[in-house]
Design an enzyme around this catalytic site. Structure first.
Site, PDB file in Angstrom:
ATOM      1  N   TYR A  51       9.260  -8.309  10.431  1.00  0.00           N
ATOM      2  CA  TYR A  51       7.802  -8.153  10.375  1.00  0.00           C
ATOM      3  C   TYR A  51       7.411  -6.953  11.227  1.00  0.00           C
ATOM      4  CZ  TYR A  51       5.225 -11.641   7.765  1.00  0.00           C
ATOM      5  OH  TYR A  51       4.628 -12.333   6.754  1.00  0.00           O
ATOM      6  N   LYS A 226       9.849   6.577  -9.972  1.00  0.00           N
ATOM      7  CA  LYS A 226       9.934   7.157 -11.328  1.00  0.00           C
ATOM      8  C   LYS A 226      10.829   8.399 -11.260  1.00  0.00           C
ATOM      9  CE  LYS A 226       5.573   5.160 -12.888  1.00  0.00           C
ATOM     10  NZ  LYS A 226       4.809   4.622 -11.742  1.00  0.00           N
TER      11      LYS A 226
HETATM   12  N1  DSN Z   1       3.771   0.968 -15.516  1.00  0.00           N
HETATM   13  C1  DSN Z   1       3.871   2.351 -15.168  1.00  0.00           C
HETATM   14  C2  DSN Z   1       4.237   3.191 -16.331  1.00  0.00           C
HETATM   15  O1  DSN Z   1       5.007   2.725 -17.138  1.00  0.00           O
HETATM   16  O2  DSN Z   1       3.801   4.328 -16.453  1.00  0.00           O
HETATM   17  C3  DSN Z   1       2.672   2.863 -14.510  1.00  0.00           C
HETATM   18  O3  DSN Z   1       2.300   2.016 -13.495  1.00  0.00           O
END
Ligand code: DSN
Length: 431
Positions: A51, A226
């Site tokens: 925590y 991403k």
């Molecule tokens: N869910 C994501 C996407 O696929 O672009 C964005 O949050």
């Protein structure tokens, strides 16, 4: 690594099945990627136990000296990658990062202007089913109907008419470059904050392959999983060189105070409690990988692969929204193929190709059906696939879509997919 799950055979089986799915299928969801074993190890590390409400050096709990080091590394590396002056790496997700920024800058009922969801925008940029469209008065800017690209005249006219307090740039399904300078001029004309959510192309921006929003935006948010290829999570950044990034006169010149008091305190205690220190450590690891020269080649290849795939799909008479791509993704309009996005997604799934159905600009079908699919190259590029494989993948997509009701053909495509994937092993060390 999975040995530790021997104590729970049911869950061990789930983990093995998922590794098998990743290995044997083509992952073309534009927002997904495969993290390194180092990022995976950090995400599964003992820092999950701690925590640590607060920030490095200012925690509400004892025993934080080592998690402080992890968070400092993550913040410093994020700042170095994006030439930022401020980084908050605690948001649990991109949505939390956006919520923190909106709540710091806006009052309930204020107007926000973001790309419409059905034109490629994101849920948190003003959708009526999301906090951003419920707490605030959200107005969406459309793409130009002819070019299917951003139209700065339309955005400016809407901004002048609606007088937003905040304009948001960024998208989850837009394949073209953004002109942040133009957005800045529009924001300045109407006295709005300018925020960019660069979640999708962040890894490409990191390597200077696309314009950086940090040069012009007051605040920039991103996810870390991403194109950045880190653990699932979010962050908030503020760029350099702007005397008063928030335009709040009373705080002018006191940037650090403003940053820590407004953004840090809106993330915690404003909207989050204990930070996920294992994920923050994994963010630090991923940012270290982005800073390494090898990530340059990766990011360049992601774009090369997207362009190749888009060109090849065009040869099979797939209509690419806006005519092509500048980044890692493309949006296909399937209306000339006489198949909905939903049906195409299903057929491709049977054939071992994972994509998502997606609305296209001015779509006449519902979000549950859609006229398009979104395709991205970050994950297959991580596996080492290049232009030649993109040609093969385009052919497989075409075959599956053209024969979407023929199970035998879909199964034969799946065999070809499995064979291609077997040449690019993934996570074999885990089994
Ligand atoms: N869910 C994501 C996407 O696929 O672009 C964005 O949050």
């Amino acid at each position: 690594m999975l040995n530790y799950l021997n104590s729970d055979p049911e869950i061990l089986e789930v983990a093995k099945l998922e590794i098998g799915r990743l290995q044997n299928n083509l992952e073309l969801i534009a927002s997904e990627n495969f993290v390194s074993l180092a990022v995976l190890s950090a995400t599964g590390s003992v820092l999950t136990n701690k925590y640590a409400e607060g920030y490095p050096g200012k925690r509400y709990y004892g025993g934080c000296e080592y998690v402080d080091m992890a968070e400092e590394l993550a913040r410093e590396r994020a700042k170095k990658i994006f030439k930022a002056e401020y980084a908050n790496v605690q948001p649990h997700s991109g949505s939390q990062a956006n919520m923190g920024v909106f709540m710091a800058l806006l009052n309930p009922g204020d107007t926000i202007l973001g790309l419409s969801l059905d034109h490629g925008g994101h849920l948190t940029h003003g959708s009526p089913v999301n906090f951003s469209g419920q707490i605030y008065r959200a107005v969406g800017y459309p793409l130009n109907k002819e070019t299917q690209t951003l139209d700065y005249n339309i955005i400016e006219d809407l901004a002048v008419k609606e007088k937003p307090k905040l304009i948001i740039a960024g998208a989850s399904a837009y394949s073209r470059e953004w002109d942040y300078k133009k957005f800045r001029e529009i924001a300045d004309r109407v006295g709005a904050f300018l925020v960019c959510d660069m979640s999708h192309p962040a890894g490409l921006i990191a390597k200077g392959l696309l314009n950086s929003p940090l040069d012009y935006c007051d605040v920039v948010t991103s996810t870390t999983h991403k194109t950045l290829r880190g653990p699932r999570g979010g962050m908030i950044l503020i760029g350099k060189d702007k005397e008063n990034p928030l335009g709040i006169k009373t705080l002018k010149g006191d940037r650090l105070k403003l940053m820590s008091e407004i953004f840090d305190s809106m993330i915690m205690p404003g909207i989050q409690g204990g930070p996920l220190m294992h994920v923050i450590m994994a963010k630090a690891v991923a940012f270290g990988e982005v800073l390494d020269d090898s990530f340059d080649a990766y990011a360049k290849q992601v774009i090369k692969n997207a362009k190749q795939l888009s060109n090849k799909l065009s040869e099979y008479e797939f209509k690419i929204i806006s005519g092509g791509t500048d980044n890692h993704l493309m949006l296909l309009d399937l209306s000339n193929k006489n198949i909905s996005g939903k049906k195409a997604e299903k057929a491709l799934e049977i054939a071992g190709i994972t994509v998502n159905k997606n609305m296209i600009p001015f779509d006449t079908k519902s979000p549950f059906v859609t006229s398009g699919i979104r395709i991205g190259t970050p994950a297959v590029t991580t596996r080492g696939m290049k232009e030649n494989e993109m040609d093969v993948i385009a052919g497989l997509i075409n075959k599956a879509v053209e024969n979407n009701e023929n199970e035998d053909i879909l199964n034969s495509v799946k065999k070809d997919v499995n064979e291609l994937c077997s040449k690019f092993p993934l996570y074999k060390e885990l089994l």
